[in-house]
Design an enzyme around this catalytic site. Sequence first.
Site, PDB file in Angstrom:
ATOM      1  N   LYS A   1      -2.869 -10.806  -7.584  1.00 27.31           N
ATOM      2  CA  LYS A   1      -4.066 -11.133  -6.811  1.00 27.31           C
ATOM      3  C   LYS A   1      -5.248 -10.295  -7.282  1.00 27.31           C
ATOM      4  O   LYS A   1      -5.075  -9.112  -7.602  1.00 27.31           O
ATOM      5  CB  LYS A   1      -3.738 -10.808  -5.344  1.00 27.31           C
TER       6      LYS A   1
ATOM      7  N   LYS B   1      -9.388  -5.017  -5.213  1.00 25.53           N
ATOM      8  CA  LYS B   1     -10.168  -3.805  -5.483  1.00 25.53           C
ATOM      9  C   LYS B   1      -9.302  -2.700  -6.075  1.00 25.53           C
ATOM     10  O   LYS B   1      -9.795  -1.838  -6.796  1.00 25.53           O
ATOM     11  CB  LYS B   1     -10.736  -3.248  -4.167  1.00 25.53           C
TER      12      LYS B   1
ATOM     13  N   LYS C   1       0.833  -1.214   0.000  1.00 27.92           N
ATOM     14  CA  LYS C   1       0.000   0.000   0.000  1.00 27.92           C
ATOM     15  C   LYS C   1       0.865   1.261   0.000  1.00 27.92           C
ATOM     16  O   LYS C   1       0.488   2.264  -0.585  1.00 27.92           O
ATOM     17  CB  LYS C   1      -0.976  -0.016   1.178  1.00 27.92           C
TER      18      LYS C   1
HETATM   19  P1  AMP Z   1     -10.699  -6.833   2.199  1.00 28.18           P
HETATM   20  O1  AMP Z   1     -11.618  -6.434   1.139  1.00 28.18           O
HETATM   21  O2  AMP Z   1      -9.275  -6.489   1.937  1.00 28.18           O
HETATM   22  O3  AMP Z   1     -11.177  -6.418   3.571  1.00 28.18           O
HETATM   23  O4  AMP Z   1     -10.724  -8.420   2.190  1.00 28.18           O
HETATM   24  C1  AMP Z   1     -11.805  -9.171   2.704  1.00 28.18           C
HETATM   25  C2  AMP Z   1     -11.450 -10.643   2.736  1.00 28.18           C
HETATM   26  O5  AMP Z   1     -11.301 -11.158   1.416  1.00 28.18           O
HETATM   27  C3  AMP Z   1     -10.111 -10.948   3.461  1.00 28.18           C
HETATM   28  O6  AMP Z   1     -10.274 -12.115   4.237  1.00 28.18           O
HETATM   29  C4  AMP Z   1      -9.156 -11.173   2.325  1.00 28.18           C
HETATM   30  O7  AMP Z   1      -8.085 -12.010   2.682  1.00 28.18           O
HETATM   31  C5  AMP Z   1     -10.053 -11.830   1.289  1.00 28.18           C
HETATM   32  N1  AMP Z   1      -9.550 -11.619  -0.078  1.00 28.18           N
HETATM   33  C6  AMP Z   1      -9.285 -10.435  -0.677  1.00 28.18           C
HETATM   34  N2  AMP Z   1      -8.831 -10.609  -1.930  1.00 28.18           N
HETATM   35  C7  AMP Z   1      -8.811 -11.952  -2.140  1.00 28.18           C
HETATM   36  C8  AMP Z   1      -8.446 -12.776  -3.265  1.00 28.18           C
HETATM   37  N3  AMP Z   1      -8.028 -12.256  -4.403  1.00 28.18           N
HETATM   38  N4  AMP Z   1      -8.562 -14.126  -3.122  1.00 28.18           N
HETATM   39  C9  AMP Z   1      -8.999 -14.667  -1.971  1.00 28.18           C
HETATM   40  N5  AMP Z   1      -9.349 -13.947  -0.886  1.00 28.18           N
HETATM   41  C10 AMP Z   1      -9.273 -12.605  -0.954  1.00 28.18           C
END
Ligand code: AMP
Length: 328
Positions: A197, A200, A116
């Site tokens: 990966k 968003k 980040k």
């Molecule tokens: P966040 O939107 O960063 O709060 O992520 C929410 C959840 O989604 C967390 O548990 C992340 O580890 C999971 N996550 C985010 N991106 C991915 C991805 N590309 N593949 C699998 N899990 C993900």
Amino acid sequence: MKSKPRLVSGIQPTGKLHIGNYVGALKNFVALQDSGKYECFFFIADLHSMTEYFTPKEKIKQIEDVALSYLAAGLDPKKSTLFLQSDIPEHTELAWILNTITPFGELRRMTQFKDKSDTHPENINVGLFAYPVLMAADIILYDAHAVPVGEDQLQHTELTRTLARKFNARFGKTFHEPKPLLTEVPRLMSLDDPLKKMSKSRPAGCLFLDDSPDEIRNKIKRAVTDSGRDIVCDPVNKPAVSNLLLLYSSIAGIPISDLEKRYAEKGYAEFKADLAEIVVAALLPFQKKKKALKKNAVRKMLLAGGARAQKIAREKIKEVRKKTGIYT
Ligand code: AMP
Ligand code: TRP
């Protein structure tokens, strides 16, 4: 009756949820809730999300959006405690105390912080640096045994274990050391670049949970593939098709080996067209339910969940204050 082990997880309200969030986390939240094996706490990590640029008006919408997504995916406030992180000031109080036992060097190693900071050099704030400490507080405040997350959060859950251990060693046994729970797709890759990966921060490679059927079909049709035409799972040599197979398997509940057999004589076009229909069909009930839900019921629901969570948080903080000698 013996109480069930606790499970805690959260999602940041930072934008639209994508299918990586779904197969890596949200889908699992629902399965774990419905397994009946855990006492479940799912929250919206709004304080964490403030470490990235935001506007106040947009933040409220994003919080509502995650809450509605939780409900539409199948989280049920009668079975799980659903709440908003900032409603429970005990999270930030514990985070401060944990800050004082967190080595600076450990935080500097965190990949999410480094990523980040690289993508937003104009906004490397102290909150971004201390982010994993607040996450540790979110978890150990409830004595969680399990933390369902995607692979990108493993480093943070490892730090959580370290901090629980360190606190216990210094002040006496207070916290449980939680374990992460991963799905079979802990790291879904981007549709436009299978070496990155799905995230968003790179919307071009995302399938969003709110995308229309045609958007889903188009995005999957355009998803990059590998050279050669075999549809086999080989992440090293065929990262793109392996990623699509993992997604297919997770959404349809079909083992990868069966999919490999099914598509042995078939081409990418047919495979992708089928995958698109599987995803469209899986997301349709989610999207319908989300549209039918009432936004104005969200605040009340989160406050009710927050009241339940806070009872536990308050007791734990009392214990922490006593153990650390805070003058009360
Ligand atoms: P966040 O939107 O960063 O709060 O992520 C929410 C959840 O989604 C967390 O548990 C992340 O580890 C999971 N996550 C985010 N991106 C991915 C991805 N590309 N593949 C699998 N899990 C993900
Ligand atoms: N850091 C997590 C993410 O980016 C969100 C989060 C905050 C979290 N606190 C948590 C996840 C506690 C699990 C448990 O996805």
